[in-house]
Scaffold this motif. Structure first.
Motif, PDB file in Angstrom:
ATOM      1  N   ALA A  44       3.596  -5.827   6.531  1.00 47.15           N
ATOM      2  CA  ALA A  44       4.571  -6.873   6.825  1.00 47.15           C
ATOM      3  C   ALA A  44       4.432  -7.345   8.261  1.00 47.15           C
ATOM      4  CB  ALA A  44       5.993  -6.365   6.578  1.00 47.15           C
ATOM      5  N   GLY A  45       4.727  -8.627   8.493  1.00 44.37           N
ATOM      6  CA  GLY A  45       4.728  -9.173   9.842  1.00 44.37           C
ATOM      7  C   GLY A  45       3.383  -8.984  10.511  1.00 44.37           C
ATOM      8  N   ALA A  46       3.410  -8.449  11.729  1.00 45.90           N
ATOM      9  CA  ALA A  46       2.166  -8.206  12.457  1.00 45.90           C
ATOM     10  C   ALA A  46       1.258  -7.245  11.702  1.00 45.90           C
ATOM     11  CB  ALA A  46       2.470  -7.656  13.846  1.00 45.90           C
ATOM     12  N   GLY A  47       1.842  -6.348  10.922  1.00 44.57           N
ATOM     13  CA  GLY A  47       1.021  -5.426  10.125  1.00 44.57           C
ATOM     14  C   GLY A  47       0.164  -6.153   9.110  1.00 44.57           C
ATOM     15  N   ALA A  48       0.732  -7.179   8.477  1.00 37.93           N
ATOM     16  CA  ALA A  48      -0.043  -7.976   7.524  1.00 37.93           C
ATOM     17  C   ALA A  48      -1.164  -8.717   8.227  1.00 37.93           C
ATOM     18  CB  ALA A  48       0.874  -8.966   6.799  1.00 37.93           C
ATOM     19  N   ASN A  49      -0.871  -9.274   9.395  1.00 35.48           N
ATOM     20  CA  ASN A  49      -1.864 -10.105  10.070  1.00 35.48           C
ATOM     21  C   ASN A  49      -2.947  -9.276  10.748  1.00 35.48           C
ATOM     22  OD1 ASN A  49      -0.625 -12.397   9.150  1.00 35.48           O
ATOM     23  ND2 ASN A  49       0.737 -12.549  10.918  1.00 35.48           N
ATOM     24  N   ILE A  50      -2.626  -8.060  11.158  1.00 37.28           N
ATOM     25  CA  ILE A  50      -3.665  -7.150  11.635  1.00 37.28           C
ATOM     26  C   ILE A  50      -4.645  -6.854  10.499  1.00 37.28           C
ATOM     27  CG2 ILE A  50      -4.093  -4.744  12.321  1.00 37.28           C
ATOM     28  CD1 ILE A  50      -1.560  -4.981  14.087  1.00 37.28           C
ATOM     29  N   ALA A  51      -4.115  -6.623   9.300  1.00 40.62           N
ATOM     30  CA  ALA A  51      -4.989  -6.383   8.145  1.00 40.62           C
ATOM     31  C   ALA A  51      -5.885  -7.583   7.881  1.00 40.62           C
ATOM     32  CB  ALA A  51      -4.152  -6.058   6.909  1.00 40.62           C
ATOM     33  N   LEU A  52      -5.304  -8.789   7.906  1.00 39.30           N
ATOM     34  CA  LEU A  52      -6.070  -9.990   7.572  1.00 39.30           C
ATOM     35  C   LEU A  52      -7.126 -10.320   8.615  1.00 39.30           C
ATOM     36  CD1 LEU A  52      -3.268 -12.321   6.141  1.00 39.30           C
ATOM     37  CD2 LEU A  52      -4.754 -10.716   4.929  1.00 39.30           C
ATOM     38  N   ALA A  53      -6.992  -9.788   9.818  1.00 38.29           N
ATOM     39  CA  ALA A  53      -7.999 -10.006  10.860  1.00 38.29           C
ATOM     40  C   ALA A  53      -9.230  -9.129  10.654  1.00 38.29           C
ATOM     41  CB  ALA A  53      -7.403  -9.739  12.240  1.00 38.29           C
ATOM     42  N   CYS A  54      -9.122  -8.112   9.812  1.00 35.61           N
ATOM     43  CA  CYS A  54     -10.243  -7.199   9.594  1.00 35.61           C
ATOM     44  C   CYS A  54     -11.308  -7.866   8.722  1.00 35.61           C
ATOM     45  CB  CYS A  54      -9.744  -5.911   8.945  1.00 35.61           C
ATOM     46  SG  CYS A  54      -8.681  -4.921  10.026  1.00 35.61           S
ATOM     47  N   ASP A  55     -12.495  -7.277   8.716  1.00 33.04           N
ATOM     48  CA  ASP A  55     -13.624  -7.876   8.007  1.00 33.04           C
ATOM     49  C   ASP A  55     -13.482  -7.793   6.497  1.00 33.04           C
ATOM     50  OD1 ASP A  55     -15.226  -8.464  10.417  1.00 33.04           O
ATOM     51  OD2 ASP A  55     -15.243  -6.287  10.615  1.00 33.04           O
ATOM     52  N   ILE A  56     -12.979  -6.664   6.019  1.00 30.49           N
ATOM     53  CA  ILE A  56     -12.818  -6.441   4.586  1.00 30.49           C
ATOM     54  C   ILE A  56     -11.443  -5.823   4.378  1.00 30.49           C
ATOM     55  CG2 ILE A  56     -13.667  -5.176   2.567  1.00 30.49           C
ATOM     56  CD1 ILE A  56     -16.451  -5.195   3.838  1.00 30.49           C
ATOM     57  N   VAL A  57     -10.644  -6.436   3.496  1.00 28.85           N
ATOM     58  CA  VAL A  57      -9.321  -5.898   3.182  1.00 28.85           C
ATOM     59  C   VAL A  57      -9.324  -5.401   1.748  1.00 28.85           C
ATOM     60  CG1 VAL A  57      -6.837  -6.309   3.162  1.00 28.85           C
ATOM     61  CG2 VAL A  57      -8.293  -7.597   4.740  1.00 28.85           C
ATOM     62  N   ILE A  58      -9.106  -4.108   1.583  1.00 20.23           N
ATOM     63  CA  ILE A  58      -8.982  -3.494   0.264  1.00 20.23           C
ATOM     64  C   ILE A  58      -7.581  -2.908   0.179  1.00 20.23           C
ATOM     65  CG2 ILE A  58      -9.841  -1.722  -1.307  1.00 20.23           C
ATOM     66  CD1 ILE A  58     -12.571  -1.970   0.084  1.00 20.23           C
ATOM     67  N   ALA A  59      -6.858  -3.274  -0.863  1.00 20.59           N
ATOM     68  CA  ALA A  59      -5.475  -2.837  -0.996  1.00 20.59           C
ATOM     69  C   ALA A  59      -5.260  -2.058  -2.283  1.00 20.59           C
ATOM     70  CB  ALA A  59      -4.535  -4.038  -0.975  1.00 20.59           C
ATOM     71  N   SER A  60      -4.366  -1.103  -2.215  1.00 22.26           N
ATOM     72  CA  SER A  60      -3.881  -0.462  -3.423  1.00 22.26           C
ATOM     73  C   SER A  60      -3.045  -1.461  -4.205  1.00 22.26           C
ATOM     74  CB  SER A  60      -3.028   0.761  -3.049  1.00 22.26           C
ATOM     75  OG  SER A  60      -2.280   1.211  -4.151  1.00 22.26           O
ATOM     76  N   GLU A  61      -3.074  -1.381  -5.532  1.00 23.02           N
ATOM     77  CA  GLU A  61      -2.289  -2.300  -6.352  1.00 23.02           C
ATOM     78  C   GLU A  61      -0.798  -2.198  -6.069  1.00 23.02           C
ATOM     79  OE1 GLU A  61      -3.295  -1.785 -10.437  1.00 23.02           O
ATOM     80  OE2 GLU A  61      -5.123  -3.004 -10.303  1.00 23.02           O
ATOM     81  N   SER A  62      -0.366  -1.076  -5.493  1.00 19.48           N
ATOM     82  CA  SER A  62       1.053  -0.910  -5.169  1.00 19.48           C
ATOM     83  C   SER A  62       1.413  -1.537  -3.826  1.00 19.48           C
ATOM     84  CB  SER A  62       1.408   0.586  -5.138  1.00 19.48           C
ATOM     85  OG  SER A  62       0.656   1.265  -4.136  1.00 19.48           O
ATOM     86  N   ALA A  63       0.432  -2.033  -3.090  1.00 19.06           N
ATOM     87  CA  ALA A  63       0.675  -2.616  -1.773  1.00 19.06           C
ATOM     88  C   ALA A  63       1.196  -4.043  -1.907  1.00 19.06           C
ATOM     89  CB  ALA A  63      -0.609  -2.589  -0.942  1.00 19.06           C
ATOM     90  N   SER A  64       1.724  -4.543  -0.794  1.00 18.10           N
ATOM     91  CA  SER A  64       2.197  -5.931  -0.764  1.00 18.10           C
ATOM     92  C   SER A  64       2.060  -6.472   0.649  1.00 18.10           C
ATOM     93  CB  SER A  64       3.649  -6.025  -1.231  1.00 18.10           C
ATOM     94  OG  SER A  64       4.490  -5.222  -0.417  1.00 18.10           O
ATOM     95  N   PHE A  65       2.079  -7.801   0.746  1.00 18.33           N
ATOM     96  CA  PHE A  65       1.910  -8.498   2.017  1.00 18.33           C
ATOM     97  C   PHE A  65       3.094  -9.439   2.221  1.00 18.33           C
ATOM     98  CE2 PHE A  65      -2.152  -7.176   0.468  1.00 18.33           C
ATOM     99  CZ  PHE A  65      -2.862  -6.789   1.598  1.00 18.33           C
ATOM    100  N   ILE A  66       3.685  -9.391   3.412  1.00 20.55           N
ATOM    101  CA  ILE A  66       4.873 -10.211   3.676  1.00 20.55           C
ATOM    102  C   ILE A  66       4.766 -10.824   5.071  1.00 20.55           C
ATOM    103  CG2 ILE A  66       7.393 -10.312   3.656  1.00 20.55           C
ATOM    104  CD1 ILE A  66       7.356  -7.503   2.355  1.00 20.55           C
ATOM    105  N   GLN A  67       4.838 -12.145   5.140  1.00 21.92           N
ATOM    106  CA  GLN A  67       4.968 -12.843   6.420  1.00 21.92           C
ATOM    107  C   GLN A  67       6.467 -12.874   6.758  1.00 21.92           C
ATOM    108  OE1 GLN A  67       2.478 -14.047   8.442  1.00 21.92           O
ATOM    109  NE2 GLN A  67       1.004 -13.117   7.042  1.00 21.92           N
TER     110      GLN A  67
END
Length: 257
Positions: A106-129
């Motif tokens: 969430a928030g900065a946590g989501a955008n730190i993830a999106l700045a990475c080269d490859i984002v792999i998420a667990s199906e239970s994860a979620s992204f929130i701006q």
């Protein structure tokens, strides 16, 4: 310890470690991550970096208790001294960086993830701006990366509404590389990181540099850059090894330089 560092087989795993606060950032944690990223960048034995959260969350962004503390850092300092340097390091380090999103980002946590080269998420994860919920704008590169990943309309809507996006929906709209079943998440991250750590690191780093510059170059500039970087890649040990292995019909043994 705010950031747990684990190094094995060429992979540096950086684990955000405030699980009781969903790995939300305070100043010391942000500075610790900056330092750990610097160490991983300068250590030639490290050929892939994994960023993950401890516990149930990836990262819930900024700890609002610190942000609203009259004795804490000002909001401008939080952005300019904590988050901007993290994003700049993620993009500047010429090694592959995987965001292993194990829970809510969430928030900065989501955008730190999106700045990475490859984002792999667990199906239970979620992204929130989540910024609009408290009257702020998306920071940590959110307004830069998200429209380029999913398009202007979707990015604008997600930023303004603060709508939660599931990992599967994030995959389908091109926000992330892959969403995997929770029971397969750890093995997928390990397998992907191990594979990248055995690949030609210098070539991957030059690819990352080309992608970074493509965000502002026109076509002619980018073609010139590709010419320049391809020449550099062609002078590496790994290019020689890769072509020789291909001709000899064997598996290459890349050294990362």
């Amino acid at each position: 310890m705010y950031i747990i560092e684990e190094i094995a087989n060429g992979v540096c795993t950086l684990r955000m470690n405030r699980p009781e606060k969903f790995n939300s950032f305070v100043r010391d944690m942000a500075l610790d991550l900056q330092g750990k990223l610097d160490n991983a960048s300068s250590d030639d034995s490290i050929r892939c970096i994994v960023l993950i959260g401890e516990g149930k969350a990836f990262c819930a962004g900024q700890d609002l208790a610190e942000a609203t503390d009259p004795h804490g850092p000002e909001l401008t300092a939080i952005v300019s001294e904590h988050y901007n340097p993290i994003i700049q390091r993620i993009r500047r380090i010429e090694k592959p960086i995987i965001a292993a999103v194990n829970g809510v980002a969430a928030g900065a946590g989501a955008n730190i993830a999106l700045a990475c080269d490859i984002v792999i998420a667990s199906e239970s994860a979620s992204f929130i701006q989540a910024f609009s919920k408290i009257g702020l704008i998306p920071d940590s590169g959110g307004t830069f990366f998200l429209p380029r990943l999913i398009g202007w309309q979707r990015a604008s809507a997600l930023m303004m509404t603060g709508e939660k996006v599931s990992a599967k929906d994030a995959e389908q709209m091109g926000m992330i590389y892959k969403a995997v079943a929770e029971e397969d998440f750890a093995s997928t991250i390990e397998k992907t990181a191990h594979m990248l750590a055995q690949m030609p690191t210098k070539g991957l780093g030059l690819t990352k540099r080309a992608l970074n510059q493509s965000l502002s170059n026109n076509l002619t500039q980018q073609l010139d850059l590709e010419d320049e970087l391809q020449s550099q890649a062609g002078r590496t040990h790994d290019y020689q090894e890769g072509t020789q292995a291909f001709l000899e019909k064997r598996k290459p043994e890349f050294k990362g330089h």
